[in-house]
Design a protein around this motif. Structure first.
Motif, PDB file in Angstrom:
ATOM      1  N   ASP A 111       0.844  -1.197   0.000  1.00 29.28           N
ATOM      2  CA  ASP A 111       0.000   0.000   0.000  1.00 29.28           C
ATOM      3  C   ASP A 111       0.881   1.250   0.000  1.00 29.28           C
ATOM      4  OD1 ASP A 111      -1.782   2.053   0.486  1.00 29.28           O
ATOM      5  OD2 ASP A 111      -2.950   0.918   1.938  1.00 29.28           O
ATOM      6  N   LYS A 114      -1.992   4.526   2.348  1.00 29.23           N
ATOM      7  CA  LYS A 114      -3.353   4.373   2.875  1.00 29.23           C
ATOM      8  C   LYS A 114      -4.396   4.169   1.777  1.00 29.23           C
ATOM      9  CE  LYS A 114      -2.240   7.188   6.934  1.00 29.23           C
ATOM     10  NZ  LYS A 114      -2.586   8.401   7.729  1.00 29.23           N
ATOM     11  N   TRP A 115      -3.993   3.509   0.680  1.00 31.03           N
ATOM     12  CA  TRP A 115      -4.978   3.171  -0.349  1.00 31.03           C
ATOM     13  C   TRP A 115      -6.017   2.209   0.197  1.00 31.03           C
ATOM     14  CZ3 TRP A 115      -2.942   2.459  -6.040  1.00 31.03           C
ATOM     15  CH2 TRP A 115      -2.269   3.628  -6.442  1.00 31.03           C
ATOM     16  N   TYR A 209     -10.206   0.365  -7.217  1.00 34.38           N
ATOM     17  CA  TYR A 209      -9.776   1.602  -6.569  1.00 34.38           C
ATOM     18  C   TYR A 209      -8.276   1.763  -6.827  1.00 34.38           C
ATOM     19  CZ  TYR A 209     -10.351   5.261  -3.025  1.00 34.38           C
ATOM     20  OH  TYR A 209     -10.438   6.466  -2.355  1.00 34.38           O
ATOM     21  N   ASP A 210      -7.930   2.182  -8.049  1.00 32.40           N
ATOM     22  CA  ASP A 210      -6.534   2.175  -8.490  1.00 32.40           C
ATOM     23  C   ASP A 210      -5.968   3.584  -8.609  1.00 32.40           C
ATOM     24  OD1 ASP A 210      -7.638   3.080 -10.970  1.00 32.40           O
ATOM     25  OD2 ASP A 210      -7.963   0.993 -11.574  1.00 32.40           O
ATOM     26  N   SER A 211      -4.938   3.760  -9.453  1.00 35.60           N
ATOM     27  CA  SER A 211      -4.244   5.050  -9.570  1.00 35.60           C
ATOM     28  C   SER A 211      -5.186   6.203  -9.881  1.00 35.60           C
ATOM     29  CB  SER A 211      -3.168   4.963 -10.663  1.00 35.60           C
ATOM     30  OG  SER A 211      -2.092   4.150 -10.267  1.00 35.60           O
ATOM     31  N   TYR A 213      -8.011   6.938  -8.784  1.00 36.48           N
ATOM     32  CA  TYR A 213      -8.745   7.471  -7.635  1.00 36.48           C
ATOM     33  C   TYR A 213      -7.834   8.083  -6.577  1.00 36.48           C
ATOM     34  CZ  TYR A 213     -12.773   5.140  -9.630  1.00 36.48           C
ATOM     35  OH  TYR A 213     -13.783   4.753 -10.483  1.00 36.48           O
ATOM     36  N   HIS A 214      -6.543   8.189  -6.884  1.00 46.33           N
ATOM     37  CA  HIS A 214      -5.608   8.738  -5.899  1.00 46.33           C
ATOM     38  C   HIS A 214      -4.806   9.897  -6.470  1.00 46.33           C
ATOM     39  CE1 HIS A 214      -6.380   5.475  -3.042  1.00 46.33           C
ATOM     40  NE2 HIS A 214      -6.427   4.682  -4.098  1.00 46.33           N
ATOM     41  N   ASP A 217      -4.336  12.682  -3.867  1.00 43.86           N
ATOM     42  CA  ASP A 217      -3.693  12.473  -2.566  1.00 43.86           C
ATOM     43  C   ASP A 217      -2.180  12.589  -2.690  1.00 43.86           C
ATOM     44  OD1 ASP A 217      -2.674  10.076  -3.519  1.00 43.86           O
ATOM     45  OD2 ASP A 217      -4.226   8.846  -2.583  1.00 43.86           O
ATOM     46  N   THR A 219       0.192  10.519  -3.080  1.00 44.25           N
ATOM     47  CA  THR A 219       0.881   9.696  -4.084  1.00 44.25           C
ATOM     48  C   THR A 219       0.664  10.200  -5.503  1.00 44.25           C
ATOM     49  OG1 THR A 219      -0.986   8.183  -4.417  1.00 44.25           O
ATOM     50  CG2 THR A 219       0.542   7.673  -2.615  1.00 44.25           C
ATOM     51  N   GLY A 221      -1.413   9.214  -7.323  1.00 40.21           N
ATOM     52  CA  GLY A 221      -1.833   8.042  -8.076  1.00 40.21           C
ATOM     53  C   GLY A 221      -0.684   7.133  -8.494  1.00 40.21           C
TER      54      GLY A 221
END
Length: 290
Positions: A111, A114-115, A209-211, A213-214, A217, A219, A221
């Motif tokens: 992870d 916090k994914w 729920y991959d790159s 959706y992040h 944040d 990261t 993604g």
């Protein structure tokens, strides 16, 4: 004389009887030795058994740590390539030799940030803890994910509503996508993958729920290569689903890596030409005595 002669003939008979007794005693001694030897071998086996078990566990631990490890699939994010409950074998060896993730590979990674926050973690029993220790089961305490690598460091990865996904301007043909899904229409994007990182997506695009959706944040993604545990190479269980996990042909299309490969190769050739010419000139001088 006759008696003496008779006695002389009888004495060998007595000696032969004695020989029979002696031989019989020797046979019994041999039988005793064989019994003792069998007992010693049996005792030796039970003494060596713990050592054999210890060596087997050590080898299993080394294999788990450095070579290959089994992981279970806990979700539907990689359907239909992987089903919930599948066990996959992950190659952990090649990263030790500097190998980095490649486009199209299915990889397991820790992870990034916090994914998996809020995801329930089942409490394992003693047997599960032991099996995870020797590598036959993944650890319930480790929060790992499994996705497909779409882009690597230096790639531009994009997708407009309705698709297709493009890497460095080349459209991907993605037959592995879950039937009925579209490549990205729920989350279009256009990103430049930083060096040393990868962009990952699940094959079940509407349930992963991959790159994508992040991107907002920490990261952005992207998954650091250092977080990658290894490449999933085989579906090992259940046996009815045994198969390999090759890189799809679409990632081998010409020009896909042009953005990455052209500049380094060109610089390498440009640097090598003067060196080759200098070496040839020097050899010519030596050959002519100059």
């Amino acid at each position: 004389m006759a008696v003496g002669a008779q006695t002389g003939r009888e004495e060998p008979d007595e000696r032969r009887e004695g020989a029979v007794d002696v031989d019989g005693g020797t046979d019994r001694a041999d039988e005793g030795d064989e019994s003792d030897g069998a007992a010693r071998r049996q005792r030796s086996f039970w003494k060596e058994l713990p050592l054999l078990i210890g060596i087997a566990l050590l080898l299993a631990l080394l294999i788990k740590t450095f070579l290959v490890q089994a992981f279970s699939i806990p979700s539907d994010s990689m359907q239909n390539t992987l089903q919930r409950g599948d066990r996959v074998l992950v190659d952990k060896l090649t990263p030790w030799f500097g190998s980095e993730p490649e486009r199209g590979e299915v990889v397991v990674f820790h992870d990034p940030n916090k994914w998996l926050a809020g995801e329930p973690v089942a409490k394992p029993n003693a047997i599960q803890n032991f099996l995870s220790f020797i590598g036959l089961m993944p650890s319930a305490e480790d929060k790992d994910l499994i996705k497909r690598v779409i882009g690597v460091g230096g790639d531009t990865v994009s997708c407009e509503k309705g698709g297709p996904v493009k890497v460095n301007g080349k459209a991907l043909d993605e037959p592995y996508i879950y039937p009925g899904n579209t490549p990205c229409d729920d989350m279009p994007f256009n990103v430049k993958v930083p060096e040393g990182k990868i962009w990952v997506m699940g094959d079940h695009r509407q349930n992963s729920y991959d790159s994508r959706y992040h991107m907002d944040d920490e990261t952005k993604g992207f998954v650091p290569n250092s977080k990658v545990v290894g490449r999933a190479v085989v579906i090992a269980w259940p046996v009815t689903r045994w198969s390999t996990l090759p890189i799809p042909d679409t990632f081998d299309q010409p020009g896909l890596a042009a953005a990455l490969g052209a500049a380094p190769v060109g610089l390498g050739v440009a640097g090598a030409v003067p060196l080759v010419l200098w070496r040839r000139r020097r050899l010519t001088r030596v050959g002519t005595g100059g």
